[in-house]
Design a protein around this motif. Structure first.
Motif, PDB file in Angstrom:
ATOM      1  N   THR A  17      -8.593   2.551  -6.018  1.00 29.54           N
ATOM      2  CA  THR A  17     -10.046   2.341  -5.008  1.00 29.54           C
ATOM      3  C   THR A  17      -9.411   3.036  -3.718  1.00 29.54           C
ATOM      4  OG1 THR A  17     -11.612   0.656  -4.594  1.00 29.54           O
ATOM      5  CG2 THR A  17      -9.509   0.448  -4.921  1.00 29.54           C
ATOM      6  N   ASP A  36      -8.996  -2.984  -1.370  1.00 32.21           N
ATOM      7  CA  ASP A  36      -7.980  -3.425  -0.925  1.00 32.21           C
ATOM      8  C   ASP A  36      -7.994  -4.596  -0.051  1.00 32.21           C
ATOM      9  OD1 ASP A  36      -5.566  -4.389  -3.108  1.00 32.21           O
ATOM     10  OD2 ASP A  36      -4.182  -3.214  -0.822  1.00 32.21           O
ATOM     11  N   ARG A  42       0.603  -1.272  -0.067  1.00 32.43           N
ATOM     12  CA  ARG A  42       0.304  -0.062   0.060  1.00 32.43           C
ATOM     13  C   ARG A  42       1.064   1.029   0.091  1.00 32.43           C
ATOM     14  NH1 ARG A  42      -3.133   1.786   5.193  1.00 32.43           N
ATOM     15  NH2 ARG A  42      -3.696   4.121   4.909  1.00 32.43           N
ATOM     16  N   THR A  87     -10.303  -7.048  -0.428  1.00 34.31           N
ATOM     17  CA  THR A  87      -9.993  -8.512  -1.144  1.00 34.31           C
ATOM     18  C   THR A  87      -8.525  -9.697  -0.807  1.00 34.31           C
ATOM     19  OG1 THR A  87     -10.138  -6.935  -2.807  1.00 34.31           O
ATOM     20  CG2 THR A  87      -8.754  -8.602  -3.671  1.00 34.31           C
ATOM     21  N   LEU A 130      -3.977   0.595  -5.800  1.00 34.72           N
ATOM     22  CA  LEU A 130      -3.483  -0.084  -5.037  1.00 34.72           C
ATOM     23  C   LEU A 130      -4.068  -1.356  -5.951  1.00 34.72           C
ATOM     24  CD1 LEU A 130      -6.209   0.617  -2.301  1.00 34.72           C
ATOM     25  CD2 LEU A 130      -4.129   0.177  -1.438  1.00 34.72           C
ATOM     26  N   HIS A 131      -3.206  -2.542  -5.253  1.00 40.56           N
ATOM     27  CA  HIS A 131      -2.427  -3.810  -6.245  1.00 40.56           C
ATOM     28  C   HIS A 131      -4.235  -4.259  -6.124  1.00 40.56           C
ATOM     29  CE1 HIS A 131      -1.968  -8.268  -7.123  1.00 40.56           C
ATOM     30  NE2 HIS A 131      -0.938  -7.973  -6.743  1.00 40.56           N
ATOM     31  N   ASN A 132      -5.283  -4.618  -6.007  1.00 44.55           N
ATOM     32  CA  ASN A 132      -6.935  -4.649  -5.816  1.00 44.55           C
ATOM     33  C   ASN A 132      -6.798  -6.547  -6.070  1.00 44.55           C
ATOM     34  OD1 ASN A 132      -9.268  -4.659  -6.267  1.00 44.55           O
ATOM     35  ND2 ASN A 132      -9.304  -4.020  -8.017  1.00 44.55           N
ATOM     36  N   ASP A 133      -6.069  -7.265  -6.042  1.00 48.63           N
ATOM     37  CA  ASP A 133      -6.188  -8.559  -6.514  1.00 48.63           C
ATOM     38  C   ASP A 133      -4.993  -9.417  -5.482  1.00 48.63           C
ATOM     39  OD1 ASP A 133      -6.903 -10.745  -6.995  1.00 48.63           O
ATOM     40  OD2 ASP A 133      -5.862 -10.862  -9.618  1.00 48.63           O
ATOM     41  N   THR A 156      -8.862   6.947  -0.246  1.00 45.77           N
ATOM     42  CA  THR A 156      -9.226   5.733  -1.778  1.00 45.77           C
ATOM     43  C   THR A 156      -7.405   6.418  -1.907  1.00 45.77           C
ATOM     44  OG1 THR A 156      -9.749   8.018  -3.129  1.00 45.77           O
ATOM     45  CG2 THR A 156     -10.659   6.054  -2.720  1.00 45.77           C
ATOM     46  N   ALA A 165      -4.796  -3.926 -10.675  1.00 42.74           N
ATOM     47  CA  ALA A 165      -4.400  -2.529  -9.976  1.00 42.74           C
ATOM     48  C   ALA A 165      -4.908  -1.321 -10.231  1.00 42.74           C
ATOM     49  CB  ALA A 165      -2.922  -3.040 -10.187  1.00 42.74           C
ATOM     50  N   ASP A 222     -13.327  -4.348  -8.768  1.00 40.07           N
ATOM     51  CA  ASP A 222     -13.615  -2.762  -7.964  1.00 40.07           C
ATOM     52  C   ASP A 222     -14.755  -3.492  -7.137  1.00 40.07           C
ATOM     53  OD1 ASP A 222     -13.322  -0.574  -6.228  1.00 40.07           O
ATOM     54  OD2 ASP A 222     -12.573  -0.230  -7.128  1.00 40.07           O
TER      55      ASP A 222
END
Length: 292
Positions: A185, A190, A90, A193, A154-157, A151, A182, A108
């Protein structure tokens, strides 16, 4: 959109993904990621034409050793290490900017309400009923809070398949891969997830009182290096539920479109029904307090 515009957009997305990976690799936060290697002319993305005559973009990355976390187990302390890396990631992505970082990503969970039309396409009535109930709860409880959340990019996965580990390495986490989702968001999205991917996969066959037992280890590690507000901590469990709903809607829809690839597409969908049952068996206030 013309094919030329589409090619430009794909080039931008691929380019920014590579630039982001390089940015994280070069950051002082110590996040282990593969490094993009430049071609002889300095480019990290090279257009090629494959044997089938299709135009492609090629890149070369350094090899990152380790076992995908979804192929092995983890102890509480190792899961804390996972959370620590998520927090450092992050910080590593916080300063990155690119014209493509605000792309619309179906994964997202802030955009879950836009997936509403997919509810009517769920063939199984029982599954459709469960998804509708969870979808409604998300829109009532989580959606109103989304504008309040901090916000950044971010990697998001942060799934177990994207985390490489080595039980003999004191750091445990040896690599983070796949920055394809990514996006700019919410920080809470993040984290949700990452926590989703620590939930028990057999909650339907072996019901548990605390769905977040393993995920809480990740959270403890995360909070050593990054903060979360009380509002974020309260909404994260609802975002986890929202991600389960999104995963079911997206994968069921894709499986119907591509029936020849259903095994791969639905590989993580079945576990979600037991997880959704856990959420819907509890009040919104009980869910909100799950991590507080």
């Amino acid at each position: 959109m013309t094919s030329y515009e589409l090619c430009l957009r794909i080039w931008m997305w691929c380019g920014w993904n590579t630039e982001l990976t390089q940015h994280v690799h070069d950051s002082p936060h110590g996040v282990p990621v593969p490094a993009p290697l430049p071609a002889a002319d300095g480019r990290t993305l090279v257009p090629i034409r494959d044997e089938a005559g299709q135009d492609r973009l090629a890149r070369l990355m350094t090899f990152t050793a380790g076992t995908p976390l979804d192929s092995t187990g983890s102890s509480p302390r190792e899961r804390e290490r996972v959370g620590e890396i998520l927090a450092k990631l992050r910080h590593a992505t916080a300063g990155f900017r690119h014209p493509a970082d605000d792309k619309l990503c179906a994964w997202d969970v802030r955009h879950l309400p836009a997936l509403r039309p997919l509810l009517s396409r769920v063939a199984d009535p029982a599954q459709r009923k469960v998804l509708t109930a969870a979808f409604t709860r998300f829109t009532q409880v989580a959606e109103p809070v989304l504008p309040q959340l901090r916000t950044q990019l971010l990697h998001n996965d942060f799934s177990r398949s994207n985390i490489l580990v080595d039980h003999d390495d004191p750091a445990f986490v040896t690599g983070i891969i796949d920055f394809g989702d990514a996006v700019h968001t919410a920080i809470a999205v993040d984290v949700s997830t990452a926590l989703l991917n620590q939930l028990p996969r057999d909650a339907a066959q072996r019901p548990v009182d605390d769905l977040f037992a393993d995920a809480r280890d990740v959270l403890h590690g995360y909070l050593r290096f990054a903060d979360l507000t009380e509002t974020e901590l309260a909404v994260i469990p609802h975002l986890v539920m929202g991600r389960v709903v999104a995963r079911a809607l997206i994968t069921l829809h894709r499986a119907a479109l591509i029936p020849g690839n259903t095994t791969y597409i639905l590989r993580n969908t079945e576990q979600g029904w037991g997880q959704l049952a856990w959420f819907l068996d509890r009040t919104p206030d009980e869910i909100s307090s799950a991590l507080l």
